[in-house]
Every structure is written in structure tokens, then in C-alpha cells.
Design a protein around this motif. Structure first.
Motif, PDB file in Angstrom:
ATOM      1  N   GLY A 110      39.782  44.683  70.135  1.00 13.48           N
ATOM      2  CA  GLY A 110      39.081  44.090  69.194  1.00 13.48           C
ATOM      3  C   GLY A 110      37.751  43.363  69.555  1.00 13.48           C
ATOM      4  N   ILE A 111      38.207  42.281  70.866  1.00 17.27           N
ATOM      5  CA  ILE A 111      36.788  41.646  71.424  1.00 17.27           C
ATOM      6  C   ILE A 111      35.603  42.568  71.875  1.00 17.27           C
ATOM      7  CG2 ILE A 111      36.468  40.040  73.329  1.00 17.27           C
ATOM      8  CD1 ILE A 111      37.542  38.599  71.214  1.00 17.27           C
ATOM      9  N   ALA A 112      36.139  43.671  72.508  1.00 17.90           N
ATOM     10  CA  ALA A 112      35.051  44.577  73.037  1.00 17.90           C
ATOM     11  C   ALA A 112      34.255  44.986  71.974  1.00 17.90           C
ATOM     12  CB  ALA A 112      35.861  45.635  74.069  1.00 17.90           C
ATOM     13  N   ARG A 113      34.921  45.653  70.946  1.00 18.50           N
ATOM     14  CA  ARG A 113      34.460  46.242  69.647  1.00 18.50           C
ATOM     15  C   ARG A 113      33.315  45.243  69.145  1.00 18.50           C
ATOM     16  NH1 ARG A 113      34.840  50.768  66.860  1.00 18.50           N
ATOM     17  NH2 ARG A 113      34.128  50.735  64.562  1.00 18.50           N
ATOM     18  N   CYS A 114      33.716  44.059  68.959  1.00 13.54           N
ATOM     19  CA  CYS A 114      33.069  43.003  68.143  1.00 13.54           C
ATOM     20  C   CYS A 114      31.913  42.503  69.058  1.00 13.54           C
ATOM     21  CB  CYS A 114      33.786  41.722  68.019  1.00 13.54           C
ATOM     22  SG  CYS A 114      35.025  41.967  67.005  1.00 13.54           S
ATOM     23  N   PHE A 115      31.912  42.487  70.457  1.00 10.07           N
ATOM     24  CA  PHE A 115      30.914  42.068  71.134  1.00 10.07           C
ATOM     25  C   PHE A 115      29.618  43.144  71.420  1.00 10.07           C
ATOM     26  CE2 PHE A 115      32.900  38.726  73.796  1.00 10.07           C
ATOM     27  CZ  PHE A 115      33.330  37.778  72.694  1.00 10.07           C
ATOM     28  N   LYS A 116      30.305  44.544  71.798  1.00  9.73           N
ATOM     29  CA  LYS A 116      29.601  45.710  71.716  1.00  9.73           C
ATOM     30  C   LYS A 116      28.589  45.867  70.153  1.00  9.73           C
ATOM     31  CE  LYS A 116      31.714  48.432  75.108  1.00  9.73           C
ATOM     32  NZ  LYS A 116      32.490  50.011  75.549  1.00  9.73           N
ATOM     33  N   ARG A 117      29.218  45.638  69.169  1.00  5.60           N
ATOM     34  CA  ARG A 117      28.491  45.930  67.987  1.00  5.60           C
ATOM     35  C   ARG A 117      27.544  44.618  67.355  1.00  5.60           C
ATOM     36  NH1 ARG A 117      29.752  50.546  64.857  1.00  5.60           N
ATOM     37  NH2 ARG A 117      31.353  51.686  65.889  1.00  5.60           N
ATOM     38  N   GLY A 118      27.328  43.528  68.241  1.00  4.56           N
ATOM     39  CA  GLY A 118      26.908  42.513  67.766  1.00  4.56           C
ATOM     40  C   GLY A 118      27.377  41.860  66.865  1.00  4.56           C
ATOM     41  N   TRP A 119      28.562  41.854  66.486  1.00 10.10           N
ATOM     42  CA  TRP A 119      28.974  41.237  65.391  1.00 10.10           C
ATOM     43  C   TRP A 119      29.393  39.670  65.711  1.00 10.10           C
ATOM     44  CZ3 TRP A 119      33.672  45.383  64.203  1.00 10.10           C
ATOM     45  CH2 TRP A 119      33.032  46.409  63.692  1.00 10.10           C
ATOM     46  N   VAL A 120      29.342  39.309  67.033  1.00  7.05           N
ATOM     47  CA  VAL A 120      29.581  37.877  67.481  1.00  7.05           C
ATOM     48  C   VAL A 120      28.098  37.355  68.289  1.00  7.05           C
ATOM     49  CG1 VAL A 120      30.850  36.326  68.723  1.00  7.05           C
ATOM     50  CG2 VAL A 120      31.898  38.119  67.588  1.00  7.05           C
ATOM     51  N   PRO A 121      27.388  36.359  67.761  1.00  7.91           N
ATOM     52  CA  PRO A 121      26.340  36.128  68.422  1.00  7.91           C
ATOM     53  C   PRO A 121      26.804  35.566  69.800  1.00  7.91           C
ATOM     54  CG  PRO A 121      26.931  34.437  66.876  1.00  7.91           C
ATOM     55  CD  PRO A 121      27.861  35.745  66.570  1.00  7.91           C
ATOM     56  N   GLU A 122      25.579  35.630  70.647  1.00  9.91           N
ATOM     57  CA  GLU A 122      25.840  35.173  72.158  1.00  9.91           C
ATOM     58  C   GLU A 122      26.554  33.636  72.066  1.00  9.91           C
ATOM     59  OE1 GLU A 122      25.470  36.785  75.030  1.00  9.91           O
ATOM     60  OE2 GLU A 122      25.182  38.754  74.020  1.00  9.91           O
ATOM     61  N   TYR A 123      25.825  32.763  71.516  1.00 10.23           N
ATOM     62  CA  TYR A 123      26.469  31.194  71.533  1.00 10.23           C
ATOM     63  C   TYR A 123      27.934  31.448  71.393  1.00 10.23           C
ATOM     64  CZ  TYR A 123      26.025  30.303  66.677  1.00 10.23           C
ATOM     65  OH  TYR A 123      26.038  30.446  65.205  1.00 10.23           O
ATOM     66  N   MET A 124      28.687  32.331  70.386  1.00  8.93           N
ATOM     67  CA  MET A 124      29.815  32.049  70.108  1.00  8.93           C
ATOM     68  C   MET A 124      30.910  32.982  70.698  1.00  8.93           C
ATOM     69  SD  MET A 124      29.859  31.826  66.023  1.00  8.93           S
ATOM     70  CE  MET A 124      31.785  31.382  65.982  1.00  8.93           C
ATOM     71  N   LYS A 125      30.333  33.892  71.945  1.00  9.49           N
ATOM     72  CA  LYS A 125      31.294  34.541  72.433  1.00  9.49           C
ATOM     73  C   LYS A 125      32.226  33.971  73.336  1.00  9.49           C
ATOM     74  CE  LYS A 125      28.202  38.744  72.840  1.00  9.49           C
ATOM     75  NZ  LYS A 125      27.494  39.719  73.571  1.00  9.49           N
ATOM     76  N   VAL A 126      31.949  32.997  73.833  1.00 10.74           N
ATOM     77  CA  VAL A 126      33.166  32.192  74.743  1.00 10.74           C
ATOM     78  C   VAL A 126      34.204  31.775  73.597  1.00 10.74           C
ATOM     79  CG1 VAL A 126      33.518  30.425  76.338  1.00 10.74           C
ATOM     80  CG2 VAL A 126      31.685  32.120  76.774  1.00 10.74           C
ATOM     81  N   PRO A 127      33.734  30.758  72.680  1.00  9.68           N
ATOM     82  CA  PRO A 127      34.768  30.222  71.805  1.00  9.68           C
ATOM     83  C   PRO A 127      35.489  31.379  71.027  1.00  9.68           C
ATOM     84  CG  PRO A 127      32.344  29.381  71.378  1.00  9.68           C
ATOM     85  CD  PRO A 127      32.281  30.397  72.384  1.00  9.68           C
ATOM     86  N   LEU A 162      36.549  34.207  72.325  1.00 12.68           N
ATOM     87  CA  LEU A 162      37.123  34.742  73.300  1.00 12.68           C
ATOM     88  C   LEU A 162      38.392  33.791  73.587  1.00 12.68           C
ATOM     89  CD1 LEU A 162      37.605  37.058  75.458  1.00 12.68           C
ATOM     90  CD2 LEU A 162      36.257  35.565  76.938  1.00 12.68           C
ATOM     91  N   PHE A 163      38.161  32.465  73.654  1.00 14.73           N
ATOM     92  CA  PHE A 163      39.163  31.567  73.737  1.00 14.73           C
ATOM     93  C   PHE A 163      40.130  31.483  72.507  1.00 14.73           C
ATOM     94  CE2 PHE A 163      39.363  28.668  77.259  1.00 14.73           C
ATOM     95  CZ  PHE A 163      38.425  29.007  78.012  1.00 14.73           C
ATOM     96  N   ALA A 164      39.534  31.613  71.383  1.00 12.56           N
ATOM     97  CA  ALA A 164      40.396  31.320  70.227  1.00 12.56           C
ATOM     98  C   ALA A 164      41.269  32.600  69.946  1.00 12.56           C
ATOM     99  CB  ALA A 164      39.411  31.240  68.956  1.00 12.56           C
ATOM    100  N   SER A 165      40.679  33.974  70.368  1.00 16.16           N
ATOM    101  CA  SER A 165      41.372  35.029  70.485  1.00 16.16           C
ATOM    102  C   SER A 165      42.625  35.146  71.508  1.00 16.16           C
ATOM    103  CB  SER A 165      40.646  36.113  70.606  1.00 16.16           C
ATOM    104  OG  SER A 165      39.355  36.240  69.563  1.00 16.16           O
ATOM    105  N   LEU A 166      42.041  34.483  72.492  1.00 16.76           N
ATOM    106  CA  LEU A 166      43.246  34.664  73.693  1.00 16.76           C
ATOM    107  C   LEU A 166      44.437  33.749  73.379  1.00 16.76           C
ATOM    108  CD1 LEU A 166      44.183  34.461  76.558  1.00 16.76           C
ATOM    109  CD2 LEU A 166      42.560  32.383  76.976  1.00 16.76           C
ATOM    110  N   LEU A 167      44.185  32.542  72.652  1.00 14.16           N
ATOM    111  CA  LEU A 167      45.143  31.596  72.322  1.00 14.16           C
ATOM    112  C   LEU A 167      46.132  32.079  71.078  1.00 14.16           C
ATOM    113  CD1 LEU A 167      43.211  28.153  72.275  1.00 14.16           C
ATOM    114  CD2 LEU A 167      45.047  28.950  74.067  1.00 14.16           C
ATOM    115  N   ALA A 168      45.519  32.672  70.309  1.00 14.25           N
ATOM    116  CA  ALA A 168      46.223  33.437  69.057  1.00 14.25           C
ATOM    117  C   ALA A 168      47.284  34.888  69.666  1.00 14.25           C
ATOM    118  CB  ALA A 168      45.219  34.138  68.169  1.00 14.25           C
TER     119      ALA A 168
END
Length: 611
Positions: A213-230, A232-238
Motif C-alpha cells: 500500500g505504501i509503495a503504491r501510494c508513493f509511486k502514484r504520487g498520492w502522497v506529497p514528498e513532505y508527508m511521506k515520512v509522517p 510511513l510512520f503512521a502506517s508502521l504504527l497502525a
């Protein structure tokens, strides 16, 4: 008064600040002293905790202590999975599979036997603690490998074994604990097996779903660069929280799988994510070690006797070698490499954290000997880290499996002047490697006997084939300024920005073409461009290495050769340092100068001075 004050509770904010200062400070001091960082962190934590009583994590942090350590371990394992790019396996893949599928069960068995017969623990406690003992600690292995500078295959074997076996060891402990729970409660065997299978299945599915899910969102540009790390962290904790709800500690498996998926998804922003996670892991590892060491109970530690010493010796010199050497039979790996891996097994933060967790749970079930699990884990970690931290590098050199003892120089770009520079370094006994994407540019270097690599230094082939651990300095010196900047920028985190150089750009003096300081390397080459240095070589300039003495000082050299360029210096200990115009230079006797001399310069008749 001091003792009474030491017992006062510390404000939680001050407690976290103290943990951060001690952890990062220990890491920095270990870097300066070239010592294993975990040793200093353990000492710092024990001093402020049980020795001085200044800091007690349970008292000063309270209910947050358990969740903080749990989340920190999850993030550490996720970062470990994030380094598992399958392309980096190279020749270590057979050995890694053996160490996982054969070594993990065998290590569990031998560790449990050592715990029962040497340390005197019950079979129930031995089975649970023995499961987690198969881990060798990626957070400890990585710094040791950087310091010891091992050859590529044994380094890959140790790194992959540590990373993959971490969650496997945690799950082994979970499995053993579930069996103990079944035998000591009214829970049925069938229900326990179902719960275990369900938890592992959920963890695997959640890890795969989170990673893809993270890979697909990042590749398709659904997450802006400045939000990628946040994100990723939120998804990791979930992912960790949901999986851990299905089965305790299965979240460790879930986040590791998630990291592996992301590592192999070929994300354009992968390197930025990995480096940020590495920085976060350094902070978390430091903090967890300080917290666990400060919370150590000396009263429990004093319960250990000669049986604990026998247990540690048995694990290091019998259980670990037996496990590794048996696992690698018929693998085709040379015996020297197998021996190095067999006698290298430092334990780390995951062992301490998970052992403490299951020790408390076994105590709750009525197994009084489980109180010894946490102190035994601390002793094993301390002994293995100190032992391997100070012996791995000399042992690897003795086996011929370490990089050059003198850190070398990689020169990117084959040309007349870079070849002459490389020859001067080789004559001064400095390891050197010249690379260039153009095979023809390396012809003169090969003729001169300079080691070469034909290909792109940024390629996967270079990462797999080159022993980069043998080199501490990089010089980007092709005739393409843009490529030099790319190489210097991309490899700066690997070598350290202060150790990455590039020749002066052709249009660097123009305001329209100047680059920010975040791009490129330090300016190198006597303020001459690549074309300028090639012109000097055509005019007859030569590279020389000159030794300073008490009688022949730097001022004497400069007075004799005012037009010569100073490229670098080699300390009396043999360490090389390239110089820029901004560097402070303090010459001392027996230091050697790397210089570029004009053709009319006549060296002083001093045989020991010039080479």
C-alpha cells in the motif's frame, strides 16, 4: 543529602532529555574513541540508574516505559527490514537461507540446552528465552561491521542473519510462551495452536498490505514528498498495533515484512526514507539501551553465580559455533568465512527487550527462575558486545577477511592527472581504486597497475562487486561536472560529507551556475578544473610525496617550491587526508605531503624525503 536527593522522582520531560543526552553522547564518544557504542551506553545507563540512583525509568517515566520500549523495538525492526534489498544478497544468499532455516531452529535448541544445563533454568523458561537468543542484533552488528571493515560476503551473512532472525527469534519466544501457557492454564491445545496460526497469518497479511500500500501510494504520487515520512510512520504504527492485538509480539513480524516489501519496491524516494529511518534508529537504540540499563536491578543481578559464567561461555564458544558450522555444511562458503561468522554473535537491544518482557510474563505464571532471564540477557549482551567489539577487526585481519587496515581512496574518473595522482598514492602505500563508466579512460591506469573498476560507481554492480568498506575517501574527478556532482551528492552519506571531494566545476565562478552547499562534494584539486589539471600534466607537472622531518620543515618545502600545489597529507600513522583551501593545516615531523609540482621545480636532494 546527596543519596536522599538521588531518590527523588525526576520530571518525565527531564528524564527523556537525560536519556537522549546519554544515548547520543555515548554514540558520539564511541565514534571519537573508536569503541563499541553499546559498551558506553550500558556503562552510562548503569551509572545513572542502579549505581547513583539519579534515574529510575519505572519511577520517572512510569506507565509510558513499556509502550515506549515496545514501539522503539518495532521501529528498529522495521528499519532492519527496510535494508533487506534482495539485490544486495549476491553470493551470500545460500548461506543466509541455511542460517535461517537450519540455524534458527538449531540455535533455539542449543541455546535452550545451555540455559537449562548451564544456567539452571527450568525447561519452560529455557524454551522461551532460548527462542529469542537466536537473534544476533542488527543494531549491534551494523556498527561492528563498519568498524571492522569485513569482506563483503561474511559481512552480508552476518547482517542478513541478524535482520531476518530478529523477528523469527521473537516469534520463537512467542511460540514457546504459548506452549507454556497451554500447559499451565485451562486453555486447550487446539485453541492455542489456532491463536498462534491466526496471529502469524494476520501479521504476514498486514505486513504485505502495509508495504504494498505504501509503495503504491508513493509511486502514484498520492502522497506529497513532505508527508511521506509522517505517512510511513503512521502506517508502521497502525500495522504493528493491529497485528499485536491479534497475537502478542507478532507485530514485530508484521513491521519487518512491511519494511522488506518497501525496500524491494524500487521507490524513487527510497534512499531518503531509509536514511531518515537510520537516523531515527540511532536515537531509538540509544534511548532503549539507556532505559534498560538504568532499570537494571542489582539485587537480581547478584543472584547470578558461576553457572551464569558457564552459560555465557557455552553460548559463545559452543552453541553459536556449533549452530553456524552445522548450518553451513555443503554451502560452498570457504571455511575461513564460516569460522568468522561462527565466532561472531553479538546480542543487542531486541534480546534484552523481549527477554525482559517474557521474563515478567513467566514470573506471573509462577516460574520463579524467570527472574534470572533479564539479568542473564544483560550479561550475555555485555560480554558478547565487548568481546566482539574489540576482537572482530583483528580476528578478521588474521583470517584475511578484512579490508585494508589503511583506509583507501576511490577516484571516479580516468584521466592523465587522476592516473598520476593514483600512482603517487600507491607509492605512499595508500590503497586506491579508480573507476570510470568509460572502459577506455582506464587504459593508462591499468597499464600503471592501478586497481580499476569499469562501470558506474552508482550502479548495483558496483555495490555488489566493490569492497567499499576498504575506502574512506572519494574523489569525483571525471570531465563531466554534472556527473561529479551527482556522485558526490549520492555517496556523501555513505562516506561522510567531509570525506567526499570533487574537482572545481567549469562554471562554478558564475553566479548563475553556482550550486547550493547541499549538492556536490568539497572542492578539490588546487582550485583547478579537470581541464586545467589535464593542461598542467601536459606541461610536465608531476605528483610527488614529500616527507617532512625535524630538519626539513613545511616552511622549508614551501620556500623551495612556492608554486607547487598541496593536495593532501599523510599523517605519521598512515592516515590520508585530502585538503581544500579552507582546511587548517598543521604540519608535523614525519608527515608526508601529496603535492603537484611544476616542471621547473627541483627537489631538494634528500632521498628519504621524496618518493
Amino acid at each position: 543529602m546527596a543519596v536522599e536527593a538521588a531518590g527523588d522522582a525526576m520530571a518525565p520531560v527531564m528524564a527523556f532529555a537525560l536519556v537522549g543526552a546519554l544515548g547520543v553522547g555515548s554514540q558520539w564518544l564511541a565514534w571519537r574513541l573508536r569503541m563499541p557504542a553499546i559498551v558506553l551506553m550500558l556503562v552510562a545507563g548503569i551509572l545513572v540508574g542502579p549505581v547513583l540512583g539519579v534515574f529510575d525509568p519505572a519511577r520517572d517515566i512510569g506507565a509510558l516505559l513499556g509502550p515506549v520500549i515496545t514501539v522503539a523495538v518495532a521501529i528498529i525492526l522495521f528499519e532492519g527490514g527496510l535494508t533487506l534489498n534482495f539485490h544486495s544478497l549476491s553470493g551470500a544468499d545460500i548461506g543466509v537461507r541455511r542460517l535461517i532455516f537450519v540455524g534458527a531452529p538449531l540455535g533455539w535448541l542449543t541455546s535452550a540446552l545451555a540455559l537449562h544445563y548451564a544456567a539452571g533454568l527450568s525447561w519452560e523458561s529455557s524454551a522461551a528465552f532460548g527462542g529469542i537468543m537466536i537473534v544476533t542484533g542488527p543494531t549491534v552488528i551494523a556498527p561492528l561491521l563498519r568498524t571492522a571493515r569485513l569482506s563483503k560476503r561474511p559481512a552480508a551473512l552476518l547482517q542478513w542473519e541478524a535482520i531476518i532472525n530478529d523477528p523469527i527469534g521473537a516469534l520463537a519466544a512467542v511460540l514457546a510462551f504459548e506452549v507454556v501457557l497451554v500447559l499451565n492454564t485451562t486453555t486447550t491445545v487446539g485453541a492455542a495452536i489456532w491463536d498462534l496460526a491466526f496471529g502469524i497469518g494476520v501479521a504476514t497479511l498486514l505486513g504485505l498490505a502495509g508495504g504494498f500500500g505504501i509503495a503504491r501510494c508513493f509511486k502514484r504520487g498520492w502522497v506529497p514528498e513532505y508527508m511521506k515520512v509522517p505517512v510511513l510512520f503512521a502506517s508502521l504504527l497502525a500495522v504493528f498495533a493491529v497485528s499485536d492485538t491479534a497475537l502478542h509480539e507478532s507485530g514485530l513480524l508484521a513491521v519487518t515484512i512491511m519494511g522488506i516489501v518497501i525496500a524491494n519496491a524500487n521507490l524513487p524516494s527510497y534512499e531518503e526514507l531509509r536514511r531518515f529511518k537510520e537516523h531515527a534508529t540511532v536515537l531509538l537504540v540509544s534511548g532503549v539501551f539507556i532505559l534498560l540499563a538504568a532499570g537494571l536491578n542489582f539485587d537480581t543481578l547478584w543472584q547470578l553465580d558461576i553457572r551464569a559464567v558457564a552459560f555465557v561461555l557455552l553460548v559463545i564458544f559452543v552453541a553459536r559455533p556449533l549452530t553456524v558450522l552445522t548450518s553451513l555444511i555443503g554451502s560452498g562458503i570457504p571455511y575461513r568465512e564460516r569460522l568468522l561468522v561462527a565466532l561472531t554473535g553479538p546480542r543487542g537491544v531486541v534480546l534484552i527487550a523481549v527477554a525482559g518482557l517474557f521474563g515478567d510474563r513467566l514470573l506471573g505464571l509462577g516460574f520463579e527462575d524467570a527472574a534470572l532471564i533479564s539479568p542473564l540477557a544483560f550479561v550475555l549482551v555485555a560480554v558478547t558486545v565487548v568481546l566482539h567489539g574489540f576482537t572482530l577487526a583483528p580476528f578478521a585481519r588474521w583470517l584475511g577477511l578484512a579490508g585494508e587496515e589503511t583506509p583507501g581512496v576511490i577516484i571516479v574518473g580516468g584521466a592523465r592527472w587522476t592516473t598520476a595522482f593514483a600512482e603517487a598514492l600507491r607509492k605512499a602505500d595508500i590503497p586506491v581504486l579508480m573507476t570510470d563508466p568509460n572502459f577506455g579512460h582506464l587504459r593508462s591506469a591499468r597499464t600503471a597497475g592501478v586497481p580499476t573498476f569499469s562501470g558506474d560507481i552508482l550502479s548495483e554492480a558496483a555495490e555488489q562487486r566493490l569492497e567499499l568498506v576498504s575506502y574512506a575517501t572519494l574523489v569525483a574527478a571525471t570531465d563531466n561536472d554534472a556527473y561529479n556532482t551527482l556522485v558526490a551528492t549520492d555517496l556523501a552519506p555513505e562516506f561522510g560529507r567531509e570525506n567526499v571531494f570533487q574537482v572545481k566545476r567549469q562554471k562554478n565562478d558564475s553566479a548563475r551556475h553556482q550550486l547550493p552547499s547541499t549538492l556536490g562534494g568539497r572542492r578539490f584539486g588546487a582550485e583547478e578544473t579537470h581541464a586545467g589539471l589535464e593542461r598542467l600534466m601536459r606541461e610536465g607537472w608531476t605528483f610527488r610525496v614529500t616527507r617532512l622531518t625535524e630538519a626539513y620543515t613545511y616552511d622549508d618545502w614551501r620556500a623551495e617550491q612556492p608554486e607547487s600545489y598541496l593536495f593532501g597529507r599523510i599523517s605519521p600513522a598512515g592516515d590520508i587526508r585530502l585538503l581544500t583551501a579552507e582546511d587548517e593545516f598543521k604540519p608535523v615531523p614525519e608527515m608526508r605531503l601529496i603535492t603537484l609540482r611544476p616542471p621547473e621545480a627541483t627537489p631538494r636532494e634528500q632521498p628519504p624525503a621524496d618518493t
